[in-house]
Design a protein around this motif. Sequence first.
Motif: not given
Length: 241
Positions: A79, A82-83, A86, A108, A138-140, A165
């Motif tokens: 996690c 991933r944070r 992006y 994501v 956390e979003a792309k 999504k």
Amino acid sequence: DPNEDTEWNDVLRNFGILPPKEKPKDEIEEMVLRLQKEAEKPYERMNLKELKEAEDDFDEADMKAIEMYRQQRLQEWKCLQRRQKYGELREISGEQYVKEVTNAPEDVWVIIHLYRSSIPMCLLVNQHLGLLARKFPEAKFVKAVVNSCIQNYYDRCLPTIFVYKTGQIKGRFIGVAECGGINLKVEELEWKLAEVGAIKTDLEENPKKDIMDMMTFSMQNISVRKDTNTKCSDVMKPNIT
């Protein structure tokens, strides 16, 4: 003796000459602290590398608990990665659309803005999306020049924002009016993206729109809405090469 319990020492303490007398620790409190320390497993203070090196020092019961703990730490690490992955608005081309948007990880959310740099509203949306990308790492968030993805796309359909999504479009904002108008504020765009589920906002209510902004575009929206939707739907599918 400054720790002696005498009236004279009490007087000195009242005048700040002696420090306050230390209160004896409660026996129950000491017992709780001791039990907590004894109950704490050594592996709970270890990182993944240390857990691997110390495997031979634990019994079978500990090993089962360690495996569960390792999986938990691994998920936390993923996690975090991933944070950190992006957190910015990235430029992509039409050739990267499938890889970066459609085939993004299933958990994501992907927000893509199709734009032309000659349209001021597109520049404003890019500015806001850049801020939101840093706020919601956390979003792309990606952007692409529309001609690299869709040929002969109408200016009246820009800005165009798609929200993806699991490879599916979950939300879309096509044209100036749907994107929020020329006076769009970053909080308003944040609210729009939160409504479709792409981000988790801390805003408690929908930011108030500028009344004049709504009046300016209401008549324009009525007159071109039907024509815009028809023409935009004809070229909606990206031309990925």
